[in-house]
Motif scaffolding. Structure first.
Motif, short mmCIF file in Angstrom:
data_model
loop_
_atom_site.label_atom_id
_atom_site.label_comp_id
_atom_site.label_asym_id
_atom_site.label_seq_id
_atom_site.Cartn_x
_atom_site.Cartn_y
_atom_site.Cartn_z
N UNK A 118 6.47 -14.43 -7.09
CA UNK A 118 5.02 -14.47 -6.86
C UNK A 118 4.75 -14.44 -5.36
N UNK A 119 3.69 -13.71 -4.98
CA UNK A 119 3.34 -13.60 -3.58
C UNK A 119 1.85 -13.31 -3.44
N UNK A 120 1.38 -13.32 -2.20
CA UNK A 120 0.00 -12.92 -1.91
C UNK A 120 0.04 -11.76 -0.92
N UNK A 121 -0.92 -10.85 -1.06
CA UNK A 121 -0.99 -9.73 -0.14
C UNK A 121 -2.44 -9.27 0.02
N UNK A 122 -2.67 -8.46 1.05
CA UNK A 122 -4.00 -7.88 1.24
C UNK A 122 -4.07 -6.56 0.51
N UNK A 123 -5.23 -6.32 -0.13
CA UNK A 123 -5.42 -5.09 -0.90
C UNK A 123 -6.74 -4.44 -0.50
N UNK A 124 -6.65 -3.17 -0.14
CA UNK A 124 -7.84 -2.39 0.22
C UNK A 124 -8.12 -1.36 -0.87
N UNK A 125 -9.40 -1.13 -1.12
CA UNK A 125 -9.79 -0.05 -2.03
C UNK A 125 -9.78 1.24 -1.22
N UNK A 126 -8.58 1.80 -1.06
CA UNK A 126 -8.37 2.91 -0.14
C UNK A 126 -7.66 4.05 -0.87
N UNK A 127 -8.33 5.21 -1.04
CA UNK A 127 -7.71 6.32 -1.77
C UNK A 127 -6.73 7.13 -0.93
N UNK A 128 -6.55 6.77 0.33
CA UNK A 128 -5.68 7.55 1.21
C UNK A 128 -4.26 7.62 0.65
N UNK A 129 -3.64 8.79 0.79
CA UNK A 129 -2.29 8.98 0.28
C UNK A 129 -1.26 8.22 1.12
N UNK A 130 -1.50 8.16 2.43
CA UNK A 130 -0.60 7.46 3.34
C UNK A 130 -1.41 6.45 4.13
N UNK A 131 -0.92 5.23 4.19
CA UNK A 131 -1.65 4.15 4.88
C UNK A 131 -0.83 3.67 6.08
N UNK A 132 -1.19 4.14 7.27
CA UNK A 132 -0.37 3.82 8.43
C UNK A 132 -0.57 2.42 8.99
#
Length: 203
Positions: A118-132
């Motif tokens: 189990x962990x926590x992370x940040x999640x963006x509603x981002x349709x980009x194919x690559x997230x730099x």
């Protein structure tokens, strides 16, 4: 800021793992299944960082949306994660600097032996194919996956290309991340691995 892992998204998990093993001479270890129809295999970069090969779970009927898998036709280095000392404070500071890393959400997966991670992370509603810009992750009390005896390779380099390098560097700085960025027509991530078969490039 500590590199946590690179995300290599693939449309066919078993085929990609076989291809990776053939190219590198190192066979990734099965990590487990996630809610949402994905599964992964892992290769370590040392005790605190790793490569995640993620794709549709062969044992699930769900069509995964994470990391662009719903439309992916070929393997792609699509994202990366860093492990800040204080995830919530890093999110606050990033927003103050003009970049929103997204909402902090819990996530989990079961290892093949049944152990729940189990962990926590940040999640963006981002349709980009690559997230730099990396997402942020906090493993809490869970043992870090790279500390579980993974087969290892050396990460020689990890870089990005971007049409506006300065804009990307500003967003990277907002989350406390550093990455070599070169100008390019498209957004891309590239990693070079040192393997028993020589250097292998992922992009």
């Amino acid at each position: 800021m500590t590199l946590d892992h690179l995300v290599y998204a693939v449309p066919d998990l078993e085929a990609a793992v076989a291809d990776f093993a053939e190219r590198t001479g190192v066979t990734p270890v099965k990590g487990g299944s996630h809610p949402g129809g994905t599964a992964n295999y892992l290769v370590g970069f040392g005790p605190t960082a790793y490569l995640e090969i993620i794709g549709p779970d062969p044992d699930s009927d769900e069509r995964p949306r994470a990391f662009g898998l719903a439309d992916l036709t070929e393997p792609r280095l699509t994202a990366w994660a860093i492990h800040p000392e204080d995830l919530d404070e890093t999110v606050r500071q990033a927003r103050q600097a003009g970049y929103d890393p997204g909402e902090v959400a819990p996530l989990s997966r079961r290892k093949p032996d049944g152990t729940l991670l189990e962990w926590r992370l940040t999640r963006r509603d981002d349709p980009a194919a690559v997230r730099p810009v990396p997402f942020l992750i906090d493993w809490g009390q869970t043992q870090h996956p790279a500390a579980s005896g993974l087969p290892e390779l050396a990460l020689v380099s990890f870089t990005a290309t971007h049409p506006d390098p300065e804009a990307l560097r500003k967003d990277l700085a907002a989350v406390g991340a550093e990455l070599e960025v070169e100008p390019g027509q498209e957004v891309g991530l590239q990693a070079v691995l040192d393997t028993p078969q020589g250097q292998v490039r992922l992009a």
